[in-house]
Design an enzyme around this catalytic site. Structure first.
Site, PDB file in Angstrom:
ATOM      1  N   ASP A  51       0.818  -1.227   0.000  1.00 14.90           N
ATOM      2  CA  ASP A  51       0.000   0.000   0.000  1.00 14.90           C
ATOM      3  C   ASP A  51       0.852   1.277   0.000  1.00 14.90           C
ATOM      4  O   ASP A  51       0.345   2.350  -0.336  1.00 14.90           O
ATOM      5  CB  ASP A  51      -0.926   0.035   1.217  1.00 14.90           C
ATOM      6  CG  ASP A  51      -1.829  -1.177   1.306  1.00 14.90           C
ATOM      7  OD1 ASP A  51      -2.056  -1.818   0.264  1.00 14.90           O
ATOM      8  OD2 ASP A  51      -2.290  -1.482   2.423  1.00 14.90           O
TER       9      ASP A  51
ATOM     10  N   ARG B 183      -5.814  -0.100   0.427  1.00 15.34           N
ATOM     11  CA  ARG B 183      -6.575   0.261   1.629  1.00 15.34           C
ATOM     12  C   ARG B 183      -7.020   1.718   1.551  1.00 15.34           C
ATOM     13  O   ARG B 183      -7.620   2.080   0.549  1.00 15.34           O
ATOM     14  CB  ARG B 183      -5.728  -0.004   2.886  1.00 15.34           C
ATOM     15  CG  ARG B 183      -6.572  -0.539   4.025  1.00 15.34           C
ATOM     16  CD  ARG B 183      -5.711  -0.881   5.205  1.00 15.34           C
ATOM     17  NE  ARG B 183      -5.255  -2.248   5.178  1.00 15.34           N
ATOM     18  CZ  ARG B 183      -6.000  -3.313   5.460  1.00 15.34           C
ATOM     19  NH1 ARG B 183      -7.254  -3.153   5.793  1.00 15.34           N
ATOM     20  NH2 ARG B 183      -5.500  -4.522   5.430  1.00 15.34           N
TER      21      ARG B 183
ATOM     22  N   HIS C 217      -5.453 -10.114  -4.944  1.00  7.84           N
ATOM     23  CA  HIS C 217      -4.201 -10.599  -4.351  1.00  7.84           C
ATOM     24  C   HIS C 217      -3.120 -10.919  -5.370  1.00  7.84           C
ATOM     25  O   HIS C 217      -1.990 -11.213  -4.978  1.00  7.84           O
ATOM     26  CB  HIS C 217      -4.491 -11.799  -3.452  1.00  7.84           C
ATOM     27  CG  HIS C 217      -5.300 -11.407  -2.253  1.00  7.84           C
ATOM     28  ND1 HIS C 217      -6.657 -11.234  -2.320  1.00  7.84           N
ATOM     29  CD2 HIS C 217      -4.927 -11.094  -0.990  1.00  7.84           C
ATOM     30  CE1 HIS C 217      -7.105 -10.854  -1.131  1.00  7.84           C
ATOM     31  NE2 HIS C 217      -6.076 -10.759  -0.310  1.00  7.84           N
TER      32      HIS C 217
HETATM   33  O1  F6P Z   1      -2.530  -3.951   3.374  1.00  9.63           O
HETATM   34  C1  F6P Z   1      -2.283  -4.760   2.275  1.00  9.63           C
HETATM   35  C2  F6P Z   1      -3.560  -5.218   1.643  1.00  9.63           C
HETATM   36  O2  F6P Z   1      -3.235  -6.001   0.525  1.00  9.63           O
HETATM   37  C3  F6P Z   1      -4.532  -4.097   1.284  1.00  9.63           C
HETATM   38  O3  F6P Z   1      -4.165  -3.432   0.103  1.00  9.63           O
HETATM   39  C4  F6P Z   1      -5.818  -4.870   1.202  1.00  9.63           C
HETATM   40  O4  F6P Z   1      -6.920  -4.029   1.472  1.00  9.63           O
HETATM   41  C5  F6P Z   1      -5.676  -5.896   2.273  1.00  9.63           C
HETATM   42  O5  F6P Z   1      -4.300  -6.036   2.524  1.00  9.63           O
HETATM   43  C6  F6P Z   1      -6.249  -7.236   1.921  1.00  9.63           C
HETATM   44  O6  F6P Z   1      -6.135  -8.065   3.025  1.00  9.63           O
HETATM   45  P1  F6P Z   1      -6.458  -9.606   3.009  1.00  9.63           P
HETATM   46  O7  F6P Z   1      -5.211 -10.314   2.594  1.00  9.63           O
HETATM   47  O8  F6P Z   1      -6.825  -9.898   4.414  1.00  9.63           O
HETATM   48  O9  F6P Z   1      -7.569  -9.860   2.046  1.00  9.63           O
END
Ligand code: F6P
Length: 367
Positions: free
Chosen positions: A146, A190, A291
């Site tokens: 982020d 985020r 992801h």
């Molecule tokens: O903080 C890193 C991040 O990839 C954000 O960009 C995203 O909102 C969040 O983590 C997603 O988290 P998770 O892996 O719990 O889905």
């Protein structure tokens, strides 16, 4: 000397470079005449591993061989399990959030750790700083795709995530222009718009929506109509997951009920936007990059940054300079008080150079 290392929060490319650099620095240091020997202990699954104490193991050269180019983290990670608010099952079966931070200190003492290197984003580093306040010797290493951590110009993981997003835009462009379509791509970040802004600018987006600049739907529509009026047959819109309309709300995943201790999850803004733009009568497809931005091979920049952060963090630890975080300032590796780094988020400056450059090349922010 014994130093623990853990990786916490969401994973990102470059974590293994940090772990490798810490272990290799310890080996080099220990082999230098006049230096005390330093052993590195790897703690698995973030603070969860420290709370339980069951997943702590010595790391040697063999453990870090060949990991520089690997994404993820060989130690595993978790974005739950904050020891100050730890989910525990009560006698009646309900989940309670309990402060188990003393366990972390106890585990460190049991394993005779003189210090702990914590690699994480704002959440993980805030926990590290709190543990520092309770007497633990900690050093922080900033990671997050982020790029929203204060006190450092950049975090590792960001470069890889942006490259993935740029590659996706390049691919979306060719199919968009073939089909006369509008493509709306949602990226992570985020509450910060760094990934969207950099990827959008480098990937030739026509509109970029970020949390720091709430958008007006009508302004965005007018921009797309104008483009269409000038003969553009396709439109690429990059929307940060935290983007929101003026006076509106963030968009969250429907299943944020999740389990106790879990963070709320942003997501879905691209789909909403697609519906909101339907009266433009332009065939539209939406995509959540998700992801993919966090996985896979780190770029050379993230390997470099991970490595230099790792060696700098090791140096801070052997010098006993605790409660500090390594960082990039003026393109050089420096360190700052950990408390300062976690005190605020680093957000895109709506009046900054990058936004100005984007506007200058005709990109709309919907405002
Ligand atoms: O903080 C890193 C991040 O990839 C954000 O960009 C995203 O909102 C969040 O983590 C997603 O988290 P998770 O892996 O719990 O889905």
């Amino acid at each position: 000397m014994r130093l623990g290392i853990l990786t916490g929060g969401g994973d990102c490319p470059g974590l293994n470079a940090v772990i490798r650099a810490v272990v290799r620095s310890a080996v080099t240091w220990s082999g230098t005449p006049g230096h005390e020997s330093v052993q590195i202990l790897g703690i698995e699954d973030g603070f969860d591993g420290l709370v339980s104490g069951k997943r702590i193991r010595p790391l040697g050269l063999g453990d870090v061989q060949g990991i520089l180019s690997r994404g993820g983290t060989i130690l595993g990670t978790s974005n739950r399990g904050n020891p100050f608010s730890y989910p525990m099952t009560a006698d009646d079966g309900t989940i309670e959030l309990v402060d188990v931070s003393q366990r972390c200190l106890d585990r460190m003492a049991e394993h005779e750790m003189d210090g702990l290197i914590v690699v994480g984003g704002d959440g993980t580093l805030s926990i590290a700083h709190e543990l520092g306040n309770r007497g633990a010797n900690v050093v922080g290493v900033p990671k997050t795709i982020d790029n929203d951590l204060a006190s450092t110009e950049v975090t590792f993981g960001f470069d890889t995530a942006v490259n993935v997003a740029v590659d996706a835009l390049d691919r979306l462009k060719t199919t968009a222009e073939s089909h006369d379509r509008m493509m709306i791509m949602e990226v992570m970040g985020r509450y910060a718009g760094w990934i969207a802004l950099h990827a959008g600018l480098a990937g030739g987006a026509h509109a970029i929506l970020i949390p720091e600049i709430p958008f007006e739907l009508e302004t965005l529509k007018a921009h797309i109509r104008r483009r269409a009026g000038h003969g553009a047959n396709h439109h690429l819109v990059v929307v940060a997951e935290g983007a929101l309309p003026v006076g509106g709300q963030y968009t969250y995943e429907a299943d944020i009920s999740a389990s106790a201790g879990a963070l709320e999850r942003l997501g879905g803004v691209a789909a909403n936007l697609g519906h909101a733009l339907s009266d433009l009568a332009i065939e539209t497809r939406t995509l959540v990059l998700g992801h993919l931005q966090r996985g896979g091979t780190p770029t050379y920049r993230d390997r470099m940054l991970g490595t230099t952060f790792g060696t700098a963090a090791f140096e801070l630890a052997v010098e006993g300079r605790w409660d500090r975080m390594v960082c990039v300032q003026g393109s050089a590796i420096r360190d700052v008080p950990l408390g300062e780094a976690v005190s605020e988020q680093k957000l895109v400056d709506p009046d900054g150079d990058t936004v100005a450059a984007a506007r200058a090349v005709g990109i709309s922010f919907g405002a």
